[in-house]
Design a protein around this motif. Structure first.
Motif, PDB file in Angstrom:
ATOM      1  N   UNK A  43     -13.470   1.576   0.053  1.00  0.00           N
ATOM      2  CA  UNK A  43     -12.093   2.032  -0.105  1.00  0.00           C
ATOM      3  C   UNK A  43     -11.221   0.879  -0.566  1.00  0.00           C
ATOM      4  N   UNK A  44     -10.359   1.138  -1.526  1.00  0.00           N
ATOM      5  CA  UNK A  44      -9.374   0.147  -1.942  1.00  0.00           C
ATOM      6  C   UNK A  44      -8.305   0.064  -0.874  1.00  0.00           C
ATOM      7  N   UNK A  45      -7.926  -1.144  -0.515  1.00  0.00           N
ATOM      8  CA  UNK A  45      -6.888  -1.316   0.489  1.00  0.00           C
ATOM      9  C   UNK A  45      -5.860  -2.322  -0.002  1.00  0.00           C
ATOM     10  N   UNK A  46      -4.670  -2.189   0.530  1.00  0.00           N
ATOM     11  CA  UNK A  46      -3.607  -3.132   0.203  1.00  0.00           C
ATOM     12  C   UNK A  46      -3.493  -4.175   1.304  1.00  0.00           C
ATOM     13  N   UNK A  47      -4.494  -4.189   2.184  1.00  0.00           N
ATOM     14  CA  UNK A  47      -4.500  -5.116   3.310  1.00  0.00           C
ATOM     15  C   UNK A  47      -5.340  -6.330   2.959  1.00  0.00           C
ATOM     16  N   UNK A  48      -5.432  -7.256   3.883  1.00  0.00           N
ATOM     17  CA  UNK A  48      -6.189  -8.487   3.638  1.00  0.00           C
ATOM     18  C   UNK A  48      -7.672  -8.190   3.452  1.00  0.00           C
TER      19      UNK A  48
END
Length: 161
Positions: A43-48
């Motif tokens: 999954x693409x995440x905008x987190x670290x």
């Protein structure tokens, strides 16, 4: 050392991701219930980058419903008290209850798994959408082309049952 462990964990999480479009189906010889699943995808995440997230889709002819299984590995608990996932399908809002399937600390990391039940109509809406994004707690994720393709292939296979 920590990066190496994260990489090994990522490979274990995504071991079936290399058969990108394959759908595996099995029929229980005693009940006749057929289950189908995709391989997992990142999954693409905008987190670290400390958070590793994967997604996998399942279907059971017994219930006629789909299940989305999401797995998360990180240095600390992320979603322990989270109850809902909020989705945007081309901007249209829909939310689902998160079903905790597994949570445990493991070798200095935390593994969390959550499921979401989807109806056939839900899956049709997901497949039709040009952009699928969702939020769990404060973290945002997005379906990429690989994830969309897996869901389309599963839907097409299920329609043949």
């Amino acid at each position: 050392m920590k990066k190496l462990f994260s990489m090994i964990l990522l490979m274990l999480f995504c071991s079936s991701a290399y058969s990108q479009d394959e759908i595996s189906c099995n029929t229980d010889e005693f009940t006749g219930v057929e289950t189908c699943k995709t391989g997992s995808a990142i999954l693409s995440t905008y987190k670290s980058e400390a958070l590793i997230a994967t997604i996998e889709f399942f279907f059971s002819s017994k219930t006629g419903e789909y299940v989305v299984l999401m797995s998360f590995a990180s240095d600390e608990w992320q979603y322990l008290t989270t109850k809902k996932a909020y989705f945007l399908l081309d901007g249209d809002r829909v939310n689902y209850n998160l079903i905790k399937t597994h949570s445990e600390p493991s070798s200095g990391r935390v593994i969390e798994q959550y499921a979401i039940q989807l109806t056939r109509e839900d899956v049709n809406n997901f497949v039709k959408a040009n952009k699928v994004r969702f939020k769990i707690s404060n973290d945002e994720y997005e379906f990429d082309e690989e994830i969309n393709t897996k869901l389309v292939h599963l839907k097409n296979r299920v329609e043949k049952l």
